[in-house]
Enzyme design. Structure first.
Site, PDB file in Angstrom:
ATOM      1  N   ASN A 114       0.308   3.026  23.710  1.00  0.00           N
ATOM      2  CA  ASN A 114      -0.135   4.424  23.599  1.00  0.00           C
ATOM      3  C   ASN A 114      -1.651   4.428  23.517  1.00  0.00           C
ATOM      4  O   ASN A 114      -2.271   3.428  23.107  1.00  0.00           O
ATOM      5  CB  ASN A 114       0.447   5.052  22.327  1.00  0.00           C
ATOM      6  CG  ASN A 114       0.075   6.517  22.179  1.00  0.00           C
ATOM      7  OD1 ASN A 114       0.072   7.269  23.161  1.00  0.00           O
ATOM      8  ND2 ASN A 114      -0.252   6.946  20.974  1.00  0.00           N
ATOM      9  N   HIS A 116      -4.671   6.741  21.723  1.00  0.00           N
ATOM     10  CA  HIS A 116      -4.851   7.778  20.712  1.00  0.00           C
ATOM     11  C   HIS A 116      -6.343   8.081  20.587  1.00  0.00           C
ATOM     12  O   HIS A 116      -7.159   7.151  20.490  1.00  0.00           O
ATOM     13  CB  HIS A 116      -4.281   7.299  19.373  1.00  0.00           C
ATOM     14  CG  HIS A 116      -4.355   8.351  18.311  1.00  0.00           C
ATOM     15  ND1 HIS A 116      -3.516   9.446  18.298  1.00  0.00           N
ATOM     16  CD2 HIS A 116      -5.189   8.510  17.260  1.00  0.00           C
ATOM     17  CE1 HIS A 116      -3.829  10.215  17.272  1.00  0.00           C
ATOM     18  NE2 HIS A 116      -4.840   9.675  16.623  1.00  0.00           N
ATOM     19  N   SER A 143      -8.297   4.579  20.791  1.00  0.00           N
ATOM     20  CA  SER A 143      -7.629   3.305  20.495  1.00  0.00           C
ATOM     21  C   SER A 143      -6.420   3.125  21.407  1.00  0.00           C
ATOM     22  O   SER A 143      -5.611   4.051  21.546  1.00  0.00           O
ATOM     23  CB  SER A 143      -7.111   3.290  19.049  1.00  0.00           C
ATOM     24  OG  SER A 143      -8.137   3.562  18.122  1.00  0.00           O
ATOM     25  N   ASP A 152       1.425   6.484  15.509  1.00  0.00           N
ATOM     26  CA  ASP A 152       0.031   6.032  15.719  1.00  0.00           C
ATOM     27  C   ASP A 152      -0.315   4.852  14.808  1.00  0.00           C
ATOM     28  O   ASP A 152      -1.482   4.681  14.418  1.00  0.00           O
ATOM     29  CB  ASP A 152      -0.963   7.190  15.492  1.00  0.00           C
ATOM     30  CG  ASP A 152      -0.713   8.356  16.437  1.00  0.00           C
ATOM     31  OD1 ASP A 152      -0.291   8.118  17.578  1.00  0.00           O
ATOM     32  OD2 ASP A 152      -0.947   9.510  16.022  1.00  0.00           O
TER      33      ASP A 152
END
Ligand code: GRF
Length: 225
Positions: A114, A116, A143, A152
């Site tokens: 992912n 973020h 990030s 997260d």
């Protein structure tokens, strides 16, 4: 297999909107900058801009509708069917705005990334640019991290760092951070494609050594504003 003869990493990219990170990754693949191929782009609602961008790039683009699914379990079942049909090595969350269950995270453990828009562990969740401004932070960033059950919260591989300027608005900061996202996300995927980055039972390895802290790049020179 030597690094030169590695098969391209097969990607499934999940989006909810504009898809600028998806497009940056797809273009890097098409340009041969990363040894990967985008097999499918999946959105959680129909008609989002990223779907047509993907089709324009010649990529299979599909919708698995959150709204039509009924509940999260049914949505995730349909989502994993759509993902697994394309047999990706890596699932790339790129502006995908759904919170995934721990079971879903576990199913793709070590195979899902992912991005973020904050310097994690700062500002998990939403409104990260606003929160950085409210805290009068001198710097901010993005990030790229492995996805785990914790929102997260998975191990961070690479961060971009940019300055916060006096008088910045949320939109200024979003523009500055997003320009760096388009650099760091393809970079992490390429590390995986080269076999330099690896996941083992919740631990991240880079070039055969544990990655104990995220790599950080000052990308202020690459920002547009
Ligand atoms: C990015 O800022 C990303 O960090 C966040 O959502 C945004 C997605 O933008 N998770 P895009 O759809 O890739 O343009």
């Amino acid at each position: 297999m030597s690094a030169g003869s590695r098969a391209p990493l097969q990607l499934a990219i999940l989006i909810s909107g504009r898809g600028s990170n998806m497009a940056a990754i797809a273009r890097a693949c098409l340009a041969g900058l990363i040894n990967a191929r985008v097999n499918v782009v999946i959105a959680d609602r129909p008609g989002v801009a990223g779907l047509s961008t993907a089709r324009d790039l010649g990529i299979d683009a599909q919708t698995v509708s959150w709204q039509n699914a009924g509940d999260r379990e049914a949505f995730e079942r349909a989502l994993s069917e759509a993902i697994d049909a394309h047999q990706p090595d890596l699932i790339v969350l790129a502006g995908f705005m759904r919170i995934l269950s721990p079971q879903f995270a576990e199913r793709y453990a070590g195979r899902m990334l992912n991005i973020h828009p904050s310097l994690l562990p700062k500002y998990r969740g939403l409104h990260t640019h606003r929160r950085a401004l409210e805290a009068s932070d001198a710097e901010h960033g993005a990030s790229v991290h492995f996805v785990t059950a914790e929102l997260d919260g998975g191990p961070v591989v690479l961060q971009s760092r940019v300055p916060v300027h006096p008088g910045d608005t949320e939109s200024d900061l979003a523009t500055r951070v997003q320009a760096t996202e388009h650099i760091i996300y393809p970079r992490v995927i390429e590390l995986l494609a080269q076999g330099r980055l690896a996941w083992d039972e919740g631990h991240v390895w880079l070039d055969g050594k544990p990655l104990d802290a995220p790599m950080v790049e000052d990308l202020s020179a690459h920002t547009r504003n």
